[in-house]
Design a protein around this motif. Structure first.
Motif, PDB file in Angstrom:
ATOM      1  N   PRO A  50      34.821  47.890  28.353  1.00 26.20           N
ATOM      2  CA  PRO A  50      33.874  48.314  29.385  1.00 26.20           C
ATOM      3  C   PRO A  50      32.483  47.705  29.171  1.00 26.20           C
ATOM      4  O   PRO A  50      32.008  47.669  28.036  1.00 26.20           O
ATOM      5  CB  PRO A  50      33.834  49.835  29.223  1.00 26.20           C
ATOM      6  CG  PRO A  50      35.163  50.184  28.652  1.00 26.20           C
ATOM      7  CD  PRO A  50      35.610  49.017  27.840  1.00 26.20           C
ATOM      8  N   THR A  51      31.894  47.268  30.233  1.00 37.05           N
ATOM      9  CA  THR A  51      30.548  46.659  30.304  1.00 37.05           C
ATOM     10  C   THR A  51      30.479  45.218  29.782  1.00 37.05           C
ATOM     11  O   THR A  51      29.410  44.610  29.802  1.00 37.05           O
ATOM     12  CB  THR A  51      29.428  47.470  29.567  1.00 37.05           C
ATOM     13  OG1 THR A  51      29.535  47.212  28.156  1.00 37.05           O
ATOM     14  CG2 THR A  51      29.495  48.950  29.817  1.00 37.05           C
ATOM     15  N   GLU A  52      31.581  44.651  29.319  1.00 36.98           N
ATOM     16  CA  GLU A  52      31.518  43.290  28.756  1.00 36.98           C
ATOM     17  C   GLU A  52      31.034  42.297  29.830  1.00 36.98           C
ATOM     18  O   GLU A  52      31.626  42.190  30.903  1.00 36.98           O
ATOM     19  CB  GLU A  52      32.898  42.865  28.235  1.00 36.98           C
ATOM     20  CG  GLU A  52      32.865  41.519  27.509  1.00 36.98           C
ATOM     21  CD  GLU A  52      34.268  41.028  27.138  1.00 36.98           C
ATOM     22  OE1 GLU A  52      34.588  40.961  25.942  1.00 36.98           O
ATOM     23  OE2 GLU A  52      35.048  40.727  28.077  1.00 36.98           O
ATOM     24  N   THR A  53      29.988  41.570  29.512  1.00 33.67           N
ATOM     25  CA  THR A  53      29.460  40.563  30.444  1.00 33.67           C
ATOM     26  C   THR A  53      29.987  39.186  30.052  1.00 33.67           C
ATOM     27  O   THR A  53      30.552  39.018  28.963  1.00 33.67           O
ATOM     28  CB  THR A  53      27.922  40.507  30.377  1.00 33.67           C
ATOM     29  OG1 THR A  53      27.573  40.116  29.035  1.00 33.67           O
ATOM     30  CG2 THR A  53      27.285  41.841  30.699  1.00 33.67           C
ATOM     31  N   GLU A  54      29.722  38.215  30.924  1.00 34.30           N
ATOM     32  CA  GLU A  54      30.095  36.833  30.619  1.00 34.30           C
ATOM     33  C   GLU A  54      29.416  36.386  29.314  1.00 34.30           C
ATOM     34  O   GLU A  54      30.019  35.709  28.487  1.00 34.30           O
ATOM     35  CB  GLU A  54      29.706  35.935  31.804  1.00 34.30           C
ATOM     36  CG  GLU A  54      29.849  34.441  31.579  1.00 34.30           C
ATOM     37  CD  GLU A  54      31.289  33.959  31.390  1.00 34.30           C
ATOM     38  OE1 GLU A  54      32.234  34.678  31.794  1.00 34.30           O
ATOM     39  OE2 GLU A  54      31.467  32.858  30.809  1.00 34.30           O
ATOM     40  N   GLU A  55      28.181  36.843  29.138  1.00 34.94           N
ATOM     41  CA  GLU A  55      27.436  36.470  27.935  1.00 34.94           C
ATOM     42  C   GLU A  55      28.093  37.068  26.673  1.00 34.94           C
ATOM     43  O   GLU A  55      28.230  36.390  25.651  1.00 34.94           O
ATOM     44  CB  GLU A  55      26.005  36.983  28.097  1.00 34.94           C
ATOM     45  CG  GLU A  55      25.022  36.334  27.157  1.00 34.94           C
ATOM     46  CD  GLU A  55      23.668  37.043  27.218  1.00 34.94           C
ATOM     47  OE1 GLU A  55      23.383  37.712  28.243  1.00 34.94           O
ATOM     48  OE2 GLU A  55      22.920  36.951  26.232  1.00 34.94           O
ATOM     49  N   ASP A  56      28.509  38.334  26.774  1.00 35.62           N
ATOM     50  CA  ASP A  56      29.214  38.969  25.641  1.00 35.62           C
ATOM     51  C   ASP A  56      30.487  38.183  25.331  1.00 35.62           C
ATOM     52  O   ASP A  56      30.813  37.930  24.179  1.00 35.62           O
ATOM     53  CB  ASP A  56      29.630  40.415  25.993  1.00 35.62           C
ATOM     54  CG  ASP A  56      28.445  41.340  26.156  1.00 35.62           C
ATOM     55  OD1 ASP A  56      27.499  41.242  25.362  1.00 35.62           O
ATOM     56  OD2 ASP A  56      28.480  42.161  27.099  1.00 35.62           O
ATOM     57  N   PHE A  57      31.193  37.846  26.381  1.00 39.92           N
ATOM     58  CA  PHE A  57      32.465  37.148  26.197  1.00 39.92           C
ATOM     59  C   PHE A  57      32.246  35.779  25.542  1.00 39.92           C
ATOM     60  O   PHE A  57      32.989  35.375  24.648  1.00 39.92           O
ATOM     61  CB  PHE A  57      33.195  36.998  27.539  1.00 39.92           C
ATOM     62  CG  PHE A  57      34.432  36.155  27.440  1.00 39.92           C
ATOM     63  CD1 PHE A  57      35.498  36.551  26.636  1.00 39.92           C
ATOM     64  CD2 PHE A  57      34.514  34.944  28.096  1.00 39.92           C
ATOM     65  CE1 PHE A  57      36.633  35.751  26.516  1.00 39.92           C
ATOM     66  CE2 PHE A  57      35.640  34.144  27.986  1.00 39.92           C
ATOM     67  CZ  PHE A  57      36.704  34.552  27.188  1.00 39.92           C
ATOM     68  N   ARG A  58      31.173  35.099  25.967  1.00 39.01           N
ATOM     69  CA  ARG A  58      30.877  33.786  25.361  1.00 39.01           C
ATOM     70  C   ARG A  58      30.566  33.932  23.870  1.00 39.01           C
ATOM     71  O   ARG A  58      30.886  33.053  23.071  1.00 39.01           O
ATOM     72  CB  ARG A  58      29.706  33.118  26.062  1.00 39.01           C
ATOM     73  CG  ARG A  58      30.146  32.607  27.409  1.00 39.01           C
ATOM     74  CD  ARG A  58      29.310  31.435  27.854  1.00 39.01           C
ATOM     75  NE  ARG A  58      29.719  31.080  29.197  1.00 39.01           N
ATOM     76  CZ  ARG A  58      28.909  30.712  30.164  1.00 39.01           C
ATOM     77  NH1 ARG A  58      27.623  30.613  29.938  1.00 39.01           N
ATOM     78  NH2 ARG A  58      29.386  30.412  31.353  1.00 39.01           N
ATOM     79  N   ALA A  59      29.945  35.052  23.521  1.00 36.81           N
ATOM     80  CA  ALA A  59      29.657  35.289  22.094  1.00 36.81           C
ATOM     81  C   ALA A  59      30.972  35.406  21.315  1.00 36.81           C
ATOM     82  O   ALA A  59      31.075  34.973  20.165  1.00 36.81           O
ATOM     83  CB  ALA A  59      28.823  36.557  21.935  1.00 36.81           C
ATOM     84  N   THR A  60      31.985  35.972  21.961  1.00 39.12           N
ATOM     85  CA  THR A  60      33.306  36.052  21.324  1.00 39.12           C
ATOM     86  C   THR A  60      33.878  34.645  21.130  1.00 39.12           C
ATOM     87  O   THR A  60      34.383  34.313  20.046  1.00 39.12           O
ATOM     88  CB  THR A  60      34.265  36.924  22.163  1.00 39.12           C
ATOM     89  OG1 THR A  60      33.719  38.239  22.254  1.00 39.12           O
ATOM     90  CG2 THR A  60      35.648  36.995  21.547  1.00 39.12           C
ATOM     91  N   LEU A  61      33.791  33.822  22.166  1.00 41.31           N
ATOM     92  CA  LEU A  61      34.302  32.448  22.052  1.00 41.31           C
ATOM     93  C   LEU A  61      33.574  31.710  20.918  1.00 41.31           C
ATOM     94  O   LEU A  61      34.202  31.005  20.116  1.00 41.31           O
ATOM     95  CB  LEU A  61      34.121  31.688  23.372  1.00 41.31           C
ATOM     96  CG  LEU A  61      34.912  32.186  24.586  1.00 41.31           C
ATOM     97  CD1 LEU A  61      34.621  31.324  25.802  1.00 41.31           C
ATOM     98  CD2 LEU A  61      36.416  32.213  24.323  1.00 41.31           C
ATOM     99  N   ASP A  62      32.255  31.904  20.835  1.00 40.00           N
ATOM    100  CA  ASP A  62      31.482  31.232  19.776  1.00 40.00           C
ATOM    101  C   ASP A  62      31.948  31.682  18.401  1.00 40.00           C
ATOM    102  O   ASP A  62      32.081  30.874  17.487  1.00 40.00           O
ATOM    103  CB  ASP A  62      29.982  31.550  19.918  1.00 40.00           C
ATOM    104  CG  ASP A  62      29.380  30.845  21.120  1.00 40.00           C
ATOM    105  OD1 ASP A  62      30.022  29.897  21.623  1.00 40.00           O
ATOM    106  OD2 ASP A  62      28.291  31.258  21.569  1.00 40.00           O
TER     107      ASP A  62
END
Ligand code: 5AD
Ligand code: SF4
Length: 444
Positions: free
Chosen positions: A315-327
């Motif tokens: 819940p609340t995960e943004t594109e920016e949060d998701f990119r931090a996961t990819l990084d």
């Protein structure tokens, strides 16, 4: 005339994690003690046991679908016993829901009374009424190993049960109760007995193995347990899962570094690379702290590899949060990872959070994550070409006509041999890499 076997037959269907796979071995052990033998298929069985999981909605749906599909068989075979146990039944109200949906189910039991299955079968004998028995509280630990093991040369050993962490997305603490550690002596005796029987790979199981012994005043810690087991000097492999990063520390890293038997592969679920999401998940570490631990691990053990669990769509995960996961995935260089779409579990804190992420966005993110993880895995696998690795042979793959085993990092290697190699350590010169698996030639 077809010869009928007099022995009653069982069929166990397992969903979920390694913990459940091992618990199905315990269920099989209980049934064998009562004279049952394993059935080849559901339709041959006198008792079918569903060992369910509820960690994600699809695991539950899968079980519901398969239980429902037995209605027909039960009609043609009224003496067939159908038992449903495991994590799914342990949730609030789940047993009642099951009874309503599937009135033909005979026995419903939970995670805390698996050892009582024999007694439940007795209670069912001679009555038409379904037996529903779910314990709210965890019972005494049963230290006797009655498992009927089916994965030679690998064996699983529980070192603890339950979980105290309450990650906000997770149902496990609600269905498996609080952390309870087994006695070290009992664990060591079980491992020794398995090694005496010729098992070559032991995996210690717990929801958070790093907190082993905490419930007993930390008199005997997890690193101590590992060192004690490694006093056995013959060749074998020791693995463990799962480690919660918040409790993963130097003492454990040193135990891995000091003992050759412990595989240089650590499963360290990160879940997310965003500090904001990690906080909402109640994970108690930041992405930086996680990466610091990874660095420390690689400083002590340069050839150590890492695997992880990663979730998208919390819940609340943004594109920016998701990119931090990819990084983070790139930075940690995971050998591979289990990737999950967040699934709302009723009763958990995250289920009440606003801003649940749409299925569409979750789908798009999981595809990008899987693509990245697979690319990294493939790249790492291709570096194996021409190298010689050691695998522990586990099985013969009929389709491929090749034996199959894993190296210490869990990578699958295939090879040809004229004799039965199951249980042997084999040196393999890798000639081909395809995706995550390797093909090689046995070196004499
Ligand atoms: N939704 C999706 N994945 C989950 N996991 C646990 N709970 C959920 C959930 N509600 C994942 C975590 C955990 C792994 C065993 O399953 O990544 O580490
Ligand atoms: Fe395993 Fe958790 Fe699923 Fe239970 S709910 S089977 S502990 S993954």
């Amino acid at each position: 005339m077809v010869e009928e076997t007099m022995e009653k037959q069982y069929f166990v269907i397992t969903y979920g994690c390694q913990m459940n796979v091992h618990e199905s071995e315990k269920i099989a052990g209980i049934l064998r003690k009562r004279g049952y033998v394993e059935a080849k298929s559901e339709s041959d069985a006198d008792i079918i046991v569903f060992n369910t999981c509820c960690i994600r909605e699809n695991a539950e749906n899968h079980a519901y679908g398969n239980i429902g599909a037995l209605k027909k068989l039960k009609k043609t075979k009224p003496d067939l016993l159908i038992a449903v146990g495991g994590c799914m039944t342990q949730q609030n109200g789940a047993a009642e829901k099951l009874r309503k949906k599937f009135p033909f189910v005979d026995i419903v039991f939970g995670t805390h009374n698996l050892d009582e299955l024999g007694a439940l079968i007795d209670r069912k004998t001679g009555t038409k009424k379904a037996i529903i028995d779910i314990w709210e509280k965890e019972g005494e630990i049963n230290e006797t190993d009655n498992s009927f093991r089916t994965s030679f040369p690998n064996a699983w050993v529980n070192i603890m049960y339950g979980c105290n962490n309450f990650c906000t997305y997770c149902i496990v603490p609600y269905v498996r109760g609080r952390e309870r550690s087994r006695d070290p002596e009992a664990i060591i005796a079980e491992v020794n007995s398995l090694l005496d029987q010729g098992y070559k790979e032991i995996t210690l199981l717990g929801q958070n193995v790093n907190s082993y012994g905490n419930d007993k005043g930390s008199a005997f810690t997890f690193p101590q347990l590992l060192r004690k087991i490694c006093e056995r000097k013959e060749k074998f492999r020791l693995r463990f899962m799962t480690s919660n990063p918040k409790d993963f520390g130097e003492e454990l890293i040193r135990a891995i570094a000091d003992n050759e038997q412990i595989c240089n592969l650590v499963h360290l679920p990160v879940q997310s690379g965003s500090d904001r999401i990690l906080r909402l998940m109640n994970r108690k570490y930041t992405a930086e702290q996680y990466l610091e631990k990874v660095k420390l691990l690689r400083r002590y053990i340069p050839d150590c590899q890492l695997t992880s669990d990663i979730m998208v769509g919390f819940p609340t995960e943004t594109e920016e949060d998701f990119r931090a996961t990819l990084d983070l995935v790139k930075e940690a260089k995971f050998a591979t990872a289990f990737t999950f779409v967040y699934s709302k579990r009723s009763g958990t804190i995250a289920a009440q959070m606003e801003d649940q992420i749409s299925e569409e966005v979750k789908k798009e993110r999981i595809m990008r994550l899987v693509e990245l993880v697979n690319t990294q895995t493939r790249e790492q696998s291709s570096a194996y070409r021409g190298k010689t690795i050691e695998i522990l042979c586990e099985d013969y793959d009929e389709k491929k006509g090749l034996y199959m085993g894993r190296d210490e990092y869990g990578r699958m290697g295939y090879f040809q041999s004229d004799k039965n190699e199951v249980g042997n350590f084999i040196k393999l010169k890798i000639t081909e890499t395809s995706g995550v698996s390797l093909v090689g030639q046995k070196e004499e």
